[in-house]
Write a protein that holds these residues in place. Structure first.
Motif, PDB file in Angstrom:
ATOM      1  N   TRP A 205       0.946  -1.087   0.211  1.00 42.28           N
ATOM      2  CA  TRP A 205       0.073   0.014  -0.106  1.00 42.28           C
ATOM      3  C   TRP A 205       1.045   1.334   0.042  1.00 42.28           C
ATOM      4  CZ3 TRP A 205      -4.811   0.553   3.622  1.00 42.28           C
ATOM      5  CH2 TRP A 205      -5.435   1.597   3.423  1.00 42.28           C
ATOM      6  N   LEU A 206       1.144   1.818  -1.054  1.00 43.18           N
ATOM      7  CA  LEU A 206       2.045   2.804  -1.393  1.00 43.18           C
ATOM      8  C   LEU A 206       1.566   4.346  -0.728  1.00 43.18           C
ATOM      9  CD1 LEU A 206       3.301   2.190  -4.877  1.00 43.18           C
ATOM     10  CD2 LEU A 206       4.209   1.354  -2.611  1.00 43.18           C
ATOM     11  N   ARG A 207       2.338   4.878  -0.055  1.00 40.65           N
ATOM     12  CA  ARG A 207       1.963   6.083   0.772  1.00 40.65           C
ATOM     13  C   ARG A 207       3.149   7.165   0.473  1.00 40.65           C
ATOM     14  NH1 ARG A 207      -2.421   6.512   3.803  1.00 40.65           N
ATOM     15  NH2 ARG A 207      -1.931   8.751   3.195  1.00 40.65           N
ATOM     16  N   PRO A 208       3.476   7.646  -0.493  1.00 44.21           N
ATOM     17  CA  PRO A 208       4.896   8.433  -0.603  1.00 44.21           C
ATOM     18  C   PRO A 208       4.755   9.761  -0.214  1.00 44.21           C
ATOM     19  CG  PRO A 208       3.500   8.165  -2.707  1.00 44.21           C
ATOM     20  CD  PRO A 208       2.946   7.495  -1.899  1.00 44.21           C
ATOM     21  N   ASP A 209       3.341  10.282   0.169  1.00 42.96           N
ATOM     22  CA  ASP A 209       3.096  11.525   0.517  1.00 42.96           C
ATOM     23  C   ASP A 209       2.518  11.581   1.856  1.00 42.96           C
ATOM     24  OD1 ASP A 209       3.975  12.534  -2.000  1.00 42.96           O
ATOM     25  OD2 ASP A 209       2.127  12.628  -2.807  1.00 42.96           O
ATOM     26  N   ALA A 210       2.314  10.597   2.381  1.00 44.11           N
ATOM     27  CA  ALA A 210       2.027  10.577   4.078  1.00 44.11           C
ATOM     28  C   ALA A 210       2.778  10.842   4.993  1.00 44.11           C
ATOM     29  CB  ALA A 210       1.139   9.161   4.150  1.00 44.11           C
ATOM     30  N   HIS A 211       3.402  11.932   5.044  1.00 44.05           N
ATOM     31  CA  HIS A 211       4.206  12.383   6.185  1.00 44.05           C
ATOM     32  C   HIS A 211       4.066  12.308   7.558  1.00 44.05           C
ATOM     33  CE1 HIS A 211       6.772  13.676   2.434  1.00 44.05           C
ATOM     34  NE2 HIS A 211       6.035  14.354   2.285  1.00 44.05           N
ATOM     35  N   THR A 212       2.661  12.182   7.633  1.00 46.49           N
ATOM     36  CA  THR A 212       2.232  12.110   9.050  1.00 46.49           C
ATOM     37  C   THR A 212       1.912  10.676   9.482  1.00 46.49           C
ATOM     38  OG1 THR A 212       0.144  12.758   8.350  1.00 46.49           O
ATOM     39  CG2 THR A 212       1.638  14.334   9.244  1.00 46.49           C
ATOM     40  N   SER A 213       2.083   9.653   8.594  1.00 45.96           N
ATOM     41  CA  SER A 213       1.655   8.298   8.653  1.00 45.96           C
ATOM     42  C   SER A 213       2.902   7.505   9.365  1.00 45.96           C
ATOM     43  CB  SER A 213       1.239   7.581   7.633  1.00 45.96           C
ATOM     44  OG  SER A 213       0.006   8.351   7.158  1.00 45.96           O
ATOM     45  N   PRO A 214       2.890   6.899  10.471  1.00 48.03           N
ATOM     46  CA  PRO A 214       4.054   6.177  10.961  1.00 48.03           C
ATOM     47  C   PRO A 214       4.154   4.843  10.327  1.00 48.03           C
ATOM     48  CG  PRO A 214       2.202   5.951  12.390  1.00 48.03           C
ATOM     49  CD  PRO A 214       1.581   7.008  11.402  1.00 48.03           C
ATOM     50  N   GLN A 215       5.520   4.380  10.586  1.00 50.10           N
ATOM     51  CA  GLN A 215       5.766   2.773  10.442  1.00 50.10           C
ATOM     52  C   GLN A 215       5.652   2.506   8.712  1.00 50.10           C
ATOM     53  OE1 GLN A 215       3.471  -0.078  12.494  1.00 50.10           O
ATOM     54  NE2 GLN A 215       3.314   1.146  14.383  1.00 50.10           N
ATOM     55  N   ARG A 216       5.922   3.513   8.016  1.00 52.75           N
ATOM     56  CA  ARG A 216       6.155   3.513   6.507  1.00 52.75           C
ATOM     57  C   ARG A 216       7.507   2.978   6.344  1.00 52.75           C
ATOM     58  NH1 ARG A 216       5.484   8.609   3.329  1.00 52.75           N
ATOM     59  NH2 ARG A 216       6.434   9.416   5.240  1.00 52.75           N
ATOM     60  N   THR A 217       7.748   2.129   5.280  1.00 60.06           N
ATOM     61  CA  THR A 217       9.065   1.498   5.086  1.00 60.06           C
ATOM     62  C   THR A 217       9.127   1.513   3.631  1.00 60.06           C
ATOM     63  OG1 THR A 217      10.492  -0.631   5.011  1.00 60.06           O
ATOM     64  CG2 THR A 217       8.198  -0.950   4.888  1.00 60.06           C
ATOM     65  N   LEU A 218      10.325   1.526   3.044  1.00 61.23           N
ATOM     66  CA  LEU A 218      10.508   1.368   1.629  1.00 61.23           C
ATOM     67  C   LEU A 218       9.931   0.320   0.994  1.00 61.23           C
ATOM     68  CD1 LEU A 218      14.003   3.135   1.482  1.00 61.23           C
ATOM     69  CD2 LEU A 218      11.792   4.111   0.960  1.00 61.23           C
ATOM     70  N   CYS A 219       9.194   0.458  -0.253  1.00 55.93           N
ATOM     71  CA  CYS A 219       8.454  -0.998  -0.883  1.00 55.93           C
ATOM     72  C   CYS A 219       9.116  -0.784  -2.063  1.00 55.93           C
ATOM     73  CB  CYS A 219       7.146  -0.631  -0.887  1.00 55.93           C
ATOM     74  SG  CYS A 219       6.406  -0.552   0.905  1.00 55.93           S
ATOM     75  N   HIS A 220       9.612  -1.855  -2.470  1.00 55.85           N
ATOM     76  CA  HIS A 220       9.963  -2.306  -3.979  1.00 55.85           C
ATOM     77  C   HIS A 220       9.053  -2.258  -4.898  1.00 55.85           C
ATOM     78  CE1 HIS A 220      14.521  -2.561  -3.228  1.00 55.85           C
ATOM     79  NE2 HIS A 220      14.173  -3.313  -2.104  1.00 55.85           N
ATOM     80  N   THR A 221       8.829  -1.371  -5.962  1.00 57.73           N
ATOM     81  CA  THR A 221       7.787  -1.716  -7.197  1.00 57.73           C
ATOM     82  C   THR A 221       8.536  -1.960  -8.271  1.00 57.73           C
ATOM     83  OG1 THR A 221       8.280   0.840  -7.456  1.00 57.73           O
ATOM     84  CG2 THR A 221       6.376   0.219  -5.855  1.00 57.73           C
ATOM     85  N   TYR A 222       7.550  -2.488  -9.261  1.00 58.07           N
ATOM     86  CA  TYR A 222       8.070  -2.931 -10.319  1.00 58.07           C
ATOM     87  C   TYR A 222       7.169  -2.325 -11.472  1.00 58.07           C
ATOM     88  CZ  TYR A 222      10.042  -6.571  -7.236  1.00 58.07           C
ATOM     89  OH  TYR A 222      10.802  -6.985  -6.044  1.00 58.07           O
ATOM     90  N   GLY A 223       7.938  -2.284 -12.688  1.00 56.85           N
ATOM     91  CA  GLY A 223       7.182  -1.766 -13.950  1.00 56.85           C
ATOM     92  C   GLY A 223       7.193  -0.195 -13.936  1.00 56.85           C
ATOM     93  N   ARG A 224       7.625   0.549 -12.968  1.00 54.32           N
ATOM     94  CA  ARG A 224       7.642   1.957 -12.948  1.00 54.32           C
ATOM     95  C   ARG A 224       8.891   2.848 -13.709  1.00 54.32           C
ATOM     96  NH1 ARG A 224       4.151   4.221  -9.129  1.00 54.32           N
ATOM     97  NH2 ARG A 224       2.804   2.839  -8.270  1.00 54.32           N
ATOM     98  N   GLY A 225       9.522   1.980 -14.368  1.00 56.26           N
ATOM     99  CA  GLY A 225      10.558   2.466 -15.218  1.00 56.26           C
ATOM    100  C   GLY A 225      11.244   1.397 -16.173  1.00 56.26           C
ATOM    101  N   LYS A 226      12.169   1.935 -16.844  1.00 59.45           N
ATOM    102  CA  LYS A 226      12.684   0.847 -17.508  1.00 59.45           C
ATOM    103  C   LYS A 226      13.769   0.245 -17.060  1.00 59.45           C
ATOM    104  CE  LYS A 226      15.098   0.497 -22.331  1.00 59.45           C
ATOM    105  NZ  LYS A 226      15.682   1.034 -23.384  1.00 59.45           N
ATOM    106  N   ASP A 227      13.300  -1.121 -16.688  1.00 59.67           N
ATOM    107  CA  ASP A 227      14.448  -1.869 -15.984  1.00 59.67           C
ATOM    108  C   ASP A 227      14.837  -1.357 -14.536  1.00 59.67           C
ATOM    109  OD1 ASP A 227      14.273  -3.862 -17.912  1.00 59.67           O
ATOM    110  OD2 ASP A 227      16.100  -2.967 -18.858  1.00 59.67           O
ATOM    111  N   GLN A 228      13.959  -0.499 -14.081  1.00 59.33           N
ATOM    112  CA  GLN A 228      13.936  -0.133 -12.607  1.00 59.33           C
ATOM    113  C   GLN A 228      13.241  -0.515 -11.616  1.00 59.33           C
ATOM    114  OE1 GLN A 228      14.098   4.200 -13.255  1.00 59.33           O
ATOM    115  NE2 GLN A 228      15.744   4.260 -14.233  1.00 59.33           N
TER     116      GLN A 228
END
Length: 485
Positions: free
Chosen positions: A107-130
């Motif tokens: 559940w991606l929350r990149p702009d939720a700066h007031t939400s705790p316990q967020r971690t970096l999630c690996h996403t696929y298909g959002r760039g060329k081989d990235q």
């Protein structure tokens, strides 16, 4: 009219009403509002876009304030909810076996700066081989798979991974609790075939099989194509000095000269993939070392033997060039029938991706801008309960196809088409939620007064690194080391 079939099973309407009553019992605070919110998700005309729009659906009898308050202050008994999901009829394979698939979706929350316990999630298909890491809440979800061509699954558990959690350890604990609940609910009995737990290459299949070795489960999982396994140790020759070896020769996935003659070899014609060739090699194991997930192990590391299956196909539905698939199975002495059954069961694992897509795009799992992870957990359980009601309502639903859609029979309805008829099925079912009481909105903050208690902001959890380079290192041209454990 009797509510039971001749074989003891309940009628679809009775089973669905029973689950709705059990689901209501799992809601221990704000139960009426939470139960009605799940019904609104089912009865909406289109994809769920926001919580505020759900309050405008005809089946919602409360204001939008009560809707938000239910998610923020309600409570869901997660353990009882897991027992309720494990007690409903589950799909099985042709041999009567339960097949479970486990995967992590975010559940991606990149702009939720007031939400705790967020971690970096690996996403696929959002760039060329990235693979771009984006802050969010990762969830480990376990589903029971159906045989044949179908986009249906049976979600059984959802667990949010907290920052710092070891995915393998948490997943093993989650699967252990789930299998024990399935046994308690009578879904598995002595004499039944073992439960298959299918995982992708992101999981350490040998370690998962070793942790769950005391349960009636088997673990087939995909392995990366750069792995190196070992054969059994050769018999010790007489009059040989020194310590006996624990490992035999290497089996390198990328070097065909190390494979030898396969123990089984099958050729199957498929509709989507053309000719499928499966070869298997028996009793191969990884050479474990005291590092990574085995760093805390004491004493001699175990020998975890299994069967390796290589699957080659002619084509892919997308038109891309197919690559071989390597599978590792925790069982040994596999015959040709076992080999075909395992790789076909692994291909059914991709049905869980259809479930994730329905959660996010149709049922609106990741659409609400929820602040706290506890509220996200409550909303996740509501989505699982709503999807389970869709699955139980399949025999009751009629095909309400659009004018441009091809009509299908009732047994071939997709989850989205069953949802279109939920509004007509709901009045015939048990609805334990009570009517709302008349209330008046609170005074709120007086006009002109500023907020003196701003919401605290939280940093995104990042994995701990062993060291930080002083300068950016150039990309190495040397080949990547082989994965031997």
């Amino acid at each position: 009219m009797s509510l039971l079939h001749r074989d003891g099973r309940r009628e679809p309407s009775a089973e669905l009403s029973r689950f709705r009553g059990e689901f209501y019992s799992c809601l221990t605070a704000r139960s009426d509002a939470l139960f009605e919110l799940a019904d609104v998700v089912l009865c909406g005309d289109g994809p769920v876009r926001s919580l505020a729009e759900l309050s405008l659906v005809g089946e919602h009898r409360r204001g939008h304030g009560g809707l938000y308050a239910a998610l923020a202050q309600g409570r869901v008994d997660a353990n009882r909810m897991r027992r309720a999901l494990a007690s409903v009829p589950l799909p099985r394979s042709a041999d009567g076996r339960l097949v479970l698939a486990v995967d992590v979706t975010c559940w991606l929350r990149p702009d939720a700066h007031t939400s705790p316990q967020r971690t970096l999630c690996h996403t696929y298909g959002r760039g060329k081989d990235q693979h771009i890491p984006i802050p969010g809440w990762p969830y480990s979800i376990v589903c029971a798979l159906e045989p044949g061509r179908s986009s249906w699954t049976a979600p059984l558990d959802a667990l949010r991974l907290a920052p710092g959690d070891d995915t393998a350890t948490v997943t093993a604990r989650q699967l252990r609790d789930l299998v024990e609940q399935l046994i308690t609910a009578g879904q598995w009995q002595a004499g039944d075939p073992d439960v298959l737990i299918i995982a992708d290459a992101g999981y350490d299949a040998p370690r998962l099989a070793h942790i769950l070795r005391d349960l009636p489960v088997q673990v087939p999982a995909r392995m990366r194509s750069d792995r190196v396994l070992r054969r059994p140790a050769p018999p010790r020759q007489p009059h040989t000095m020194g310590r006996p070896p624990r490992h035999g020769g290497e089996f390198v996935f990328g070097q065909p000269d190390t494979w030898g003659t396969p123990d089984t070899h099958t050729v199957t014609d498929t509709r989507l993939y053309g000719t499928a060739r499966a070869r298997s090699w028996d009793r191969l194991h990884p050479k474990l070392t005291h590092r990574s997930s085995w760093a805390a192990a004491d004493g001699t590391l175990p020998i975890i033997e299994g069967t390796v299956i290589r699957l080659d196909i002619d084509r892919l539905p997308s038109g891309a060039t197919p690559k071989p698939v390597w599978l590792w199975w925790s069982g040994t002495d596999a015959d040709a029938g076992d080999s075909d059954r395992l790789w076909q069961a692994y291909l059914r694992r991709f049905d869980i991706e259809h479930t994730f897509r329905l959660f996010k795009q149709t049922l609106g799992w990741t659409c609400p801008k929820i602040r706290t992870p506890e509220a996200a957990d409550r909303w996740t359980w509501l989505i699982l309960a709503a999807y389970t009601q869709l699955r139980l309502a399949r025999p009751l639903a009629a095909d309400r196809s659009r004018p441009w859609e091809t009509p299908v029979s009732s047994d071939r309805l997709t989850p989205a088409r069953v949802r279109r008829d939920s509004r007509h099925i709901r009045p015939k079912l048990v609805c334990p939620a009570g009517a709302p009481k008349s209330t008046r909105p609170g005074p709120g903050r007086p006009p002109g007064r500023k907020n003196t208690r701003p919401t605290p902001r939280h940093d995104v959890h990042t994995p701990r690194k062993t060291g930080t380079p002083t300068s950016r290192a150039k990309k190495s041209t040397t080949p990547r080391p082989r994965r031997t454990c």
